[in-house]
Each structure stands twice: as structure tokens, then as C-alpha cells.
Motif scaffolding. Structure first.
Motif, short mmCIF file in Angstrom:
data_model
loop_
_atom_site.label_atom_id
_atom_site.label_comp_id
_atom_site.label_asym_id
_atom_site.label_seq_id
_atom_site.Cartn_x
_atom_site.Cartn_y
_atom_site.Cartn_z
N UNK A 135 -4.10 8.75 8.34
CA UNK A 135 -5.30 8.47 7.54
C UNK A 135 -5.22 7.11 6.86
N UNK A 136 -4.05 6.74 6.32
CA UNK A 136 -3.98 5.50 5.54
C UNK A 136 -2.75 4.66 5.79
N UNK A 137 -1.97 5.00 6.84
CA UNK A 137 -0.81 4.19 7.16
C UNK A 137 0.34 4.41 6.20
N UNK A 138 1.38 3.60 6.36
CA UNK A 138 2.58 3.71 5.52
C UNK A 138 2.28 3.45 4.05
N UNK A 139 1.27 2.62 3.79
CA UNK A 139 0.92 2.30 2.39
C UNK A 139 0.47 3.56 1.65
#
Length: 561
Positions: free
Chosen positions: A462-466
Motif C-alpha cells: 500500500x505505501x512501500x517501505x516508508x
């Protein structure tokens, strides 16, 4: 050969002392050494052999000293006699039972001393000894599953003073609790399908209902059966319950009832991701003007009303009806921006005119607002349906979170803040900056957030590693249950932590192809190995609290819901 002996002495220097002690013992007290060896073999299965031998040797030494008037020097002389018998081959004298009896206390003390130097002095050496004996180093929990199940049955409710009973510790057999103070630091519950994650979370739900705390459950998977179970339990406890569902029976919901003009504007703006800041600012100005005009006419707002008045023609009609020429110039400015915000307006129009649009018409029926629910200490269940309405479920999830942010802002203004439990089940459906902001800023407003998802991969998708990093950094408690993906299991194992361990190496003789000497070195090992996480049975997991520096292997309770 000499090299091998040297490496053995280097690995365990105590062997040197033990070696010289045995050499002296053979010369000065051979019978005592013989008795000691026999006693070491006989006591190998005792729990504390060294202590038993030491206590026995001391007691018998005192008895011999009193009854036979025999001091240690005389015992050594007896051993000298035995040594001479050995050298001269006088075997008949060695069979003297009286000599053996007099030497027994000395033998027991020597056995205790030898055992002390032979026993591993720390956990690493104990583990090495087990491996060298071919024994498994697999974790063995102190409490049997049968005993744990019995204790779980004995827990009649998850509610306890100041927290929720989650289950039973597999090592101590004691109840494991998640206290409100810790829950205010937020919790991530993670477990694959069938791991028992929802059942574990329901202990928190049950506790909040019994303890008369407000609870807001946002279900991203649309479990109508769970909604009914929570509703039935709430009614049994005489608690007000509101169900907002995208299918079936539902109350109406007004997500823009709370807050001022700017707060309402932000809630609508954050419904979408803006690729260009230029268009975002235009949309903000447009919405700010619309909300200001509607506020000047004291129009009660819901999504249906907003959808109608986002169009300049409807605002012109409103101005003419109220003979308000002063707002005409503001409406004219909107016409110039209308084209730039048309996609946002269309998005709201589509939702209010869809088959779920009637749920936002607050002109009739039971209407839910979060401030009303908080006043009543109510239980609220939002049942989203991502399969039937994927786009609307995500949009509605964001609206609910933004509404909660407005509720948190109002809570901050209060002297006495309510505890509010907010559970976001399968939150990856609507995850984004909004939910990170809520848990980041909601702590001081009394928000106790529980974020539940199947895997780390779902958040990353959904939002990557961040987003993964933001969620992990903002949660201090973790309910970790079975994972199928090895990378996710390894990340969670790292989160649980490591402890001191060792690495065992060996050298292989190339001629005979057998192991010779080896080495042991200190290393870090997982407290809970990724393979163990992948093999958790249903209902089993780890409850980790970073703020309390506490971790427990738990069999989670299946409660009343």
C-alpha cells in the motif's frame, strides 16, 4: 594429538585444574577417587547432583569424625595404605568394606568438586553440552498445552482493572494483560488468515464493552458475522451500539459533522492523492469558499448537501433565495476554478449517487456522528465492503479516519479526556498518511489504536517501505501470530529481538572424512526464530511491549465474542 589436547585446554581452562587434581588424588587418595567416580555415575540423573553430594559428604564427614574419631589426615593415611596395596598387588586388603565406608565422605566431597568443575558455568556451555550429547536444542515450554487450555477456560472475561486479559503465558502459566496505559502507545496486530488474529483482538473489544469504554471498530474486510457478534454482546451489556454497513441494515453516517470550516475542507481534500500541489491548492480554495458560504447560511452539512452545493449553479440559487448579493462575487470566483476541481466534485457525486449514497442522507433515520457516540460511550462498528465496493471502501475508510482526527482535536480541548479504543482491522485497505497522522497525534487525545493486518507485505504494497517504517515506529505493542512469508517472519523476529547464543564449528579430516576439533564463538540468535513464527498454531503468538521491555509467548484467549 598434542595440538588437539592444546585446543581442548584453550576452550576450557578448568580442565587443566581438574587434570592436576585427579593426578594428585590418584597418589594421595585413590580410594576416594574410585568412590567419587562411582558416585558421579550413580547421581548423574539427579537434579542438583553437586549440591546433594556436597551436603552428603559434609554430613558423613561430621558423623565419621564424631563416631570414629577419624580426622581428614588419618583418612589420607588410609588412602596411602591403599595406594601401597595397589603397587604391591595386595588385592585382598582392597576389599575391606570398613576402608570403603571410612573413605565414603571423602569420595562424596571429591565427587561434588569434580562435578562442579565439569558442569557448564553458563547458558552457552549448557547448550553446547546438549548439542555435543546429540540432544535437541528446540524450545520446550514449561507449561503443557493441556494446562494452558484449562487456565484459558478459567478466564471468564477479558476485562480487568485498567486493561485487557489477552491469554496465558506459555512459560509461566500466568495471565498476560495489555494495560490501557500501554495500549495508548498503540498496537500492531499481525497474523495471516486462520492464525486467530481477530479472536485475539476481540479480547480488547470485550474488555472495552464490559468496562464501559467507547470503542470504534473499522472493519476493512466487511465481516458482517463479527459485526453481529459484537452488537449482540454490546446489547447484553446494555451498551449503545451503532452499525454502519455498506450492505444490509445500517444507520446513516455524517463524516463531516465535526470541526470547523478548515477541518471539513481538509477531510475532503485528503480523500485523494494529488499529483500536483498546484491543483491541490486550487481545490482547497474552492472548498474553503463553499464551506464558508454554506456556513453563512447556517446550512446543516452532510455529504449529500455538500455534493449538491459543490456546483456553482446550486449556490447561485441559494444566494437568490436568501437575497444575499454579497456572496455573488465569491460564487463567480468558483466558476473560474470549477474545471480544475471537477474530478474531485465528480468523485463525491459518484459516491452520493451510488447504491450506498442513501447512507449519507441524514435528513431521516438514525444518524451516527462520532461526537454523539463519544458522549454515549457507544460501540461503533464500521463494516466496509472492499469486494463489493473497492473504491468506495477505501474512500470511506479515509473519511472515517479523518473524522476521528477531528474528534481527537476536540478531545485535546477537554480537561478530562476519554479513553477511546479504535480498532482498524485489515487497515491496509485504507492505509495512508491519514492513519499515520492519527496514531502519531492521537496518543495525547486518548486514542488507543489497534492496527490489524495479515502481513507486513500488505502494508508495504500500500505505501512501500516508508509506510512500513512509520507504522512500526509509531506502535509500541505488537501482537505477532503466524506468518507464511519468510521475509515477513524474519522482520518480525528481528522486531522481537535477539539474545546471546553461540556458533559451533568443526574441522573435517580430509583423509578419514570425520570431524576433529572445533570452536565455539558467541553470536546473536533470535529469541523467537522466523521458522517458529511460521509454525505457530492457531491462537498462539507473541505479545511484545517495547515501552515495558516485555515479551511473552502467549496462547490467546477465545472470548465471549
Amino acid at each position: 594429538m598434542l595440538s588437539a589436547i592444546e585446543q581442548i585446554f584453550e576452550a576450557n581452562p578448568r580442565i587443566i585444574f581438574l587434570f592436576f587434581m585427579l593426578m594428585l588424588g590418584i597418589v594421595y587418595c585413590p580410594l576416594g577417587i574410585l568412590v567419587a567416580i562411582v558416585l558421579i555415575l550413580l547421581t548423574s540423573r539427579l537434579k542438583c547432583p553437586s549440591l546433594c553430594l556436597l551436603m552428603g559428604g559434609l554430613i558423613l564427614s561430621v558423623v565419621v569424625l564424631i563416631t570414629q574419631s577419624l580426622n581428614p589426615l588419618q583418612v589420607i593415611n588410609i588412602n596411602h595404605m591403599v595406594f601401597n596395596c595397589l603397587l604391591k598387588g595386595n588385592w585382598a586388603q582392597l576389599g575391606n568394606a570398613y576402608l570403603l565406608l571410612l573413605t565414603l565422605p571423602q569420595g562424596m566431597l571429591l565427587a561434588a568438586l569434580i562435578r562442579f568443575f565439569m558442569s557448564p558455568r553458563n547458558e552457552l556451555q549448557k547448550k553446547l553440552k546438549k548439542i555435543s550429547e546429540g540432544k535437541s536444542d528446540a524450545k520446550q515450554y514449561k507449561i503443557s498445552q493441556k494446562a494452558i487450555d484449562k487456565k484459558l477456560v478459567g478466564i471468564k472475561t477479558s476485562a480487568c482493572e485498567g486493561g485487557s486479559i489477552m491469554g496465558i503465558d506459555c512459560n509461566t502459566g500466568e495471565p498476560v494483560t495489555l494495560m490501557d496505559k500501554a495500549a495508548n502507545m498503540h498496537t500492531l496486530a499481525i497474523g495471516t488468515t486462520g492464525s486467530g488474529k481477530t479472536t485475539s483482538i476481540c479480547n480488547i473489544v470485550e474488555s472495552a464493552i464490559v468496562r464501559n469504554l467507547p470503542l470504534i471498530y473499522v472493519d476493512g474486510k466487511g465481516d458482517t458475522k463479527l459485526a453481529k457478534s459484537i452488537g449482540d454482546f454490546a446489547k447484553q451489556q446494555d451498551r449503545p451500539f451503532y452499525l454502519f454497513s455498506m450492505v444490509g441494515e445500517s444507520v446513516k453516517y455524517n463524516p463531516i459533522a465535526l470541526g470547523g470550516i478548515t477541518s471539513k475542507k481538509d477531510r475532503i481534500i485528503e480523500l485523494r492523492i494529488w499529483s500536483e500541489d498546484h491543483y491541490r491548492k486550487i481545490a482547497e480554495g474552492y472548498l474553503q469558499t463553499v464551506f464558508s458560504i454554506l456556513d453563512s447560511f447556517a446550512i446543516e452539512l452532510d455529504l449529500m448537501t455538500l455534493s449538491k452545493y459543490l456546483h456553482p449553479d446550486a449556490l447561485y440559487d441559494l444566494a437568490r433565495e436568501n437575497q444575499a448579493e454579497s456572496v455573488i462575487s465569491d460564487i463567480e470566483s468558483l466558476e473560474a476554478k470549477y474545471r480544475d476541481v471537477s474530478s474531485l466534485i465528480a468523485e463525491i457525486d459518484n459516491m452520493t449517487k451510488s447504491e450506498i449514497g442513501h447512507l449519507f442522507d441524514t435528513s431521516s433515520g438514525t444518524v451516527l456522528t462520532l461526537d454523539k457516540a463519544l458522549e454515549e460511550n457507544a460501540i461503533v462498528y464500521f463494516c466496509l465492503q472492499p469486494l463489493a465496493f473497492p473504491a468506495y471502501a477505501e474512500c470511506l475508510g479515509k473519511l472515517i479516519i479523518n473524522d476521528l482526527k477531528a474528534l481527537a482535536a476536540e478531545q485535546l480541548q477537554r480537561k478530562n479526556k476519554n479513553k477511546i479504543y479504535c480498532i482498524f482491522d485489515e487497515f491496509s485497505i485504507f492505509a495512508g498518511d491519514q492513519i499515520v497522522n492519527l496514531i502519531n497525534e492521537g496518543r495525547s487525545a486518548g486514542i488507543h489504536a489497534i492496527l490489524a493486518t495479515q502481513s507486513i507485505s500488505d502494508i508495504s504494497k500500500k505505501g512501500g517501505d516508508a509506510l512500513v517504517g512509520q507504522v512500526l515506529n509509531n506502535c509500541n505493542n505488537f501482537i505477532i501470530q503466524r506468518q507464511n512469508n519468510h521475509d515477513d517472519a524474519e522482520l518480525l523476529a528481528k522486531l522481537i529481538g535477539t539474545q546471546d547464543g553461540f556458533e559451533l564449528t568443526s574441522q573435517i579430516d580430509k583423509v578419514v572424512h570425520s570431524r576433529t576439533v572445533g570452536s565455539v564463538r558467541t553470536a546473536k540468535e533470535f529469541v523467537v526464530h522466523p521458522d517458529e513464527i511460521k509454525g505457530f498454531r492457531q491462537g498462539k503468538g507473541v505479545l511484545l511491549s517495547k515501552s515495558l521491555n516485555n515479551r511473552s509467548m502467549v496462547m490467546f484467549r477465545g472470548g465471549a465474542i
